[in-house]
Design an enzyme around this catalytic site. Structure first.
Site, PDB file in Angstrom:
ATOM      1  N   LYS A 260       1.002  -1.030   0.230  1.00 44.95           N
ATOM      2  CA  LYS A 260      -0.058  -0.092  -0.089  1.00 44.95           C
ATOM      3  C   LYS A 260       1.384   1.576   0.164  1.00 44.95           C
ATOM      4  CE  LYS A 260      -3.779  -1.942   2.908  1.00 44.95           C
ATOM      5  NZ  LYS A 260      -4.938  -2.012   1.554  1.00 44.95           N
ATOM      6  N   ARG A 334     -10.151 -12.005   2.308  1.00 41.74           N
ATOM      7  CA  ARG A 334     -10.775 -12.858   2.312  1.00 41.74           C
ATOM      8  C   ARG A 334      -9.757 -14.217   2.063  1.00 41.74           C
ATOM      9  NH1 ARG A 334     -11.015  -9.903  -3.966  1.00 41.74           N
ATOM     10  NH2 ARG A 334     -11.160  -8.465  -2.544  1.00 41.74           N
TER      11      ARG A 334
HETATM   12  N1  BES Z   1      -7.852  -3.957   4.070  1.00 40.77           N
HETATM   13  C1  BES Z   1      -7.951  -3.565   3.157  1.00 40.77           C
HETATM   14  C2  BES Z   1      -9.493  -2.657   2.668  1.00 40.77           C
HETATM   15  C3  BES Z   1      -9.780  -1.483   3.441  1.00 40.77           C
HETATM   16  C4  BES Z   1      -9.877  -0.341   2.658  1.00 40.77           C
HETATM   17  C5  BES Z   1      -9.846  -1.396   4.799  1.00 40.77           C
HETATM   18  C6  BES Z   1      -9.975   1.032   3.345  1.00 40.77           C
HETATM   19  C7  BES Z   1     -10.549  -0.234   5.628  1.00 40.77           C
HETATM   20  C8  BES Z   1     -10.304   1.008   4.632  1.00 40.77           C
HETATM   21  C9  BES Z   1      -8.077  -4.654   1.947  1.00 40.77           C
HETATM   22  O1  BES Z   1      -7.524  -5.704   2.593  1.00 40.77           O
HETATM   23  C10 BES Z   1      -7.717  -4.393   0.578  1.00 40.77           C
HETATM   24  O2  BES Z   1      -6.230  -3.819   1.092  1.00 40.77           O
HETATM   25  N2  BES Z   1      -8.189  -4.316  -0.372  1.00 40.77           N
HETATM   26  C11 BES Z   1      -7.779  -4.268  -1.396  1.00 40.77           C
HETATM   27  C12 BES Z   1      -8.999  -5.379  -2.042  1.00 40.77           C
HETATM   28  C13 BES Z   1      -8.636  -5.261  -3.620  1.00 40.77           C
HETATM   29  C14 BES Z   1      -6.747  -5.325  -4.084  1.00 40.77           C
HETATM   30  C15 BES Z   1      -8.771  -5.710  -4.858  1.00 40.77           C
HETATM   31  C16 BES Z   1      -8.629  -2.971  -1.635  1.00 40.77           C
HETATM   32  O3  BES Z   1      -9.628  -2.224  -1.268  1.00 40.77           O
HETATM   33  O4  BES Z   1      -7.987  -2.015  -2.846  1.00 40.77           O
HETATM   34 MN    MN Z   2      -5.645  -5.586   1.835  1.00 41.04          MN
END
Ligand code: BES
Ligand code: MN
Ligand code: ZN
Length: 477
Positions: A260, A334
């Site tokens: 990230k 997931r």
């Molecule tokens: N933990 C994040 C999702 C999230 C984003 C929670 C903002 C709370 C606030 C999750 O693990 C994630 O990174 N999801 C990705 C999925 C993508 C790579 C398909 C996302 O939402 O960008």
């Molecule tokens: Mn994530």
């Protein structure tokens, strides 16, 4: 926090703060019982300041020695609904914490069962602050005693306090820095709730791997903090239903090798909000002791970057036997949930609900108040929507069409762990659905509501304990 009733006239009771509920456009009538010494002046002052009793509004005035209490809060009751009452109590709790008022007298009318629960919930939520790391002189006292001028329901107070206890625990866990809240300590928190009918089973990383939980193993392997799998169970002698709660317990989500941005990582200690809600709900359930069997399950991991991180193109063998090829290591929740859901599915329950801060797409779609609800089971979805409505929590059912599953078809294995950018919250839910074969099931994406970047209504910024009240009401319904 303790709740009591007094028949004494409110102008004579000593306390830190006297709170008066004011219905929509009912200012003069609400203040009349305060007597001539102050009622008229307060009506004039509040009217000049445009206070009308709207839900969620509050005004605080000094009483200049004219009442036993040094300050008086006028709090809007709006249309008098239970939800407006909860918000009013929330504003009182929040205002009290702002000054450190420990002893509050409140005039909110006579409260029946549901109204009592809501008032206790509101007071507790509003009064909450995470100030462990603040300087001593920056911390304010918590509410200790709330004396109500009207009647209230004792059972309602007990239920409200049980929900408040669970929600507060969830908020503390979410707010806790990842340096303190990591898989072992999260599991330890669950373990410490064991006793009095609540059993807690914890698997370490070796056992997780030996059991074939390839999702939890892969996501957790990049961290120096080993993963944990936790199964809490409330098993009364005679149960009328058997329910399973599953939570995402990513104690920090750096994204893994699909790392990230710094800004995107800032609040990713909140990524265990689902498991915090499960722990909080189980804590409340063990206090309420319902005749319902409840299982609380979560996988706890840190999603980190290291020489041992799981990699793009890896193919994981999951607990269910399916295989998953990795196209983005930031879609880790997931994978952890999939193993937990397959384990929960095998328990043969009447229903299973998972909670997860799963996708940024859910935040974009619904904002920070609404949880996304995904289910193919209308009865279960309606029951959850009803419980959320009664709890004053935002829950919105999303479309869940099977045909979006095309995006998840694996090239090398059964499934890919990500679809395209479109409908990201939906495809994440559909991925999970591949790991539930027989149990009526609903997925709750709490990525928005689990953590507030800034204060909203009577909630302080930070962890919210989202869905703890709704889960408890759903279990009891
Ligand atoms: N933990 C994040 C999702 C999230 C984003 C929670 C903002 C709370 C606030 C999750 O693990 C994630 O990174 N999801 C990705 C999925 C993508 C790579 C398909 C996302 O939402 O960008
Ligand atoms: Mn994530
Ligand atoms: Zn995550």
């Amino acid at each position: 926090m303790e709740l009591a009733h007094t028949p004494a006239p409110v102008d004579s009771i000593g306390c830190d703060l006297l709170a008066i509920g004011v219905p929509d456009d009912g200012l003069a009538a609400a203040l009349a019982p305060l007597g001539d010494a102050i009622a008229g002046d307060l009506v004039a002052a509040a009217t000049a300041a445009e206070f009308s009793g709207k839900a969620g509004t509050i005004q605080v005035w000094p009483t200049l020695g004219r009442l036993a209490a040094p300050r008086i809060a006028l709090v809007g009751l709006g249309d008098g609904s239970v939800d407006a009452l909860r918000r009013a109590a929330g504003m009182v709790g929040s205002t009290a914490r702002g000054r450190g008022d420990a002893h509050v007298v409140a005039v909110l009318g006579d409260l029946d069962h549901d109204a009592t629960v809501a008032v206790v919930e509101g007071l507790a939520v509003g009064n909450y602050r995470y100030d462990r790391f603040k300087a001593e002189d920056a911390r304010k006292a918590e509410l200790e005693k709330v004396v109500l001028s009207g009647s209230f329901d004792e059972d309602g107070a007990d239920l409200g306090l049980a929900i408040a206890y669970g929600q507060r625990l969830a908020r503390d866990l979410v707010n806790g820095p990842a340096a303190d809240v990591y898989p072992e300590t999260l599991a330890e928190t669950a373990r410490q709730l064991a006793g009095d009918g609540l059993d807690v089973l914890v698997w370490d990383e070796a056992r997780i791997k030996a059991e074939g939980m390839g999702g939890i193993t892969a996501v957790g392997q990049g961290s120096d903090r080993p993963a944990r799998f936790v199964h809490m169970s409330w098993t009364p002698a005679k149960a009328r239903k058997k329910l399973v709660l599953v939570g995402k317990g990513v104690t920090f989500d750096a994204g893994g090798l699909s790392i990230k941005t710094s800004a995107g990582m800032q609040t990713m200690r909140c990524d265990m909000g689902g498991s915090a809600a499960v722990i909080g709900a189980m804590a409340a359930i063990s206090r309420i002791a319902p005749d319902v069997e409840v299982h609380g399950i979560f996988g706890a991991v840190e999603n980190m970057v290291s020489g041992n991180s799981y990699k793009l193109g890896d193919i994981l063998s999951m607990y269910s036997g399916k295989t998953v090829e990795i196209h983005n290591t930031d879609a880790e929740g997931r994978l952890v949930l999939a193993d937990c859901l397959a384990y929960g599915d095998a328990l043969g329950a009447d229903a299973m609900v998972d909670l997860a801060t799963l996708t940024g797409a859910a935040v974009v779609a619904l904002g920070s108040f609404y949880t996304g609800l995904f289910s193919h089971d209308d009865a279960l979805a309606d029951a959850l929507l009803g419980a959320a409505d009664d709890s004053g929590e935002g829950l919105w059912r999303m479309p869940f069409p099977e045909f979006y599953k095309d995006q998840l078809k694996g090239e090398w294995g059964t499934l890919k762990n990500v679809g395209g950018r479109e409908g990201g919250a939906i495809t994440a839910g559909l991925f999970l659905s591949e790991f539930v074969e027989k149990t009526p099931w609903a997925h709750l994406d709490i990525a928005g509501p689990a953590f507030f970047d800034k204060a909203f209504r009577h909630y302080a910024a930070g962890g919210t304990g989202a869905m703890v009240p709704s889960l408890v009401r759903w279990i009891l319904s």
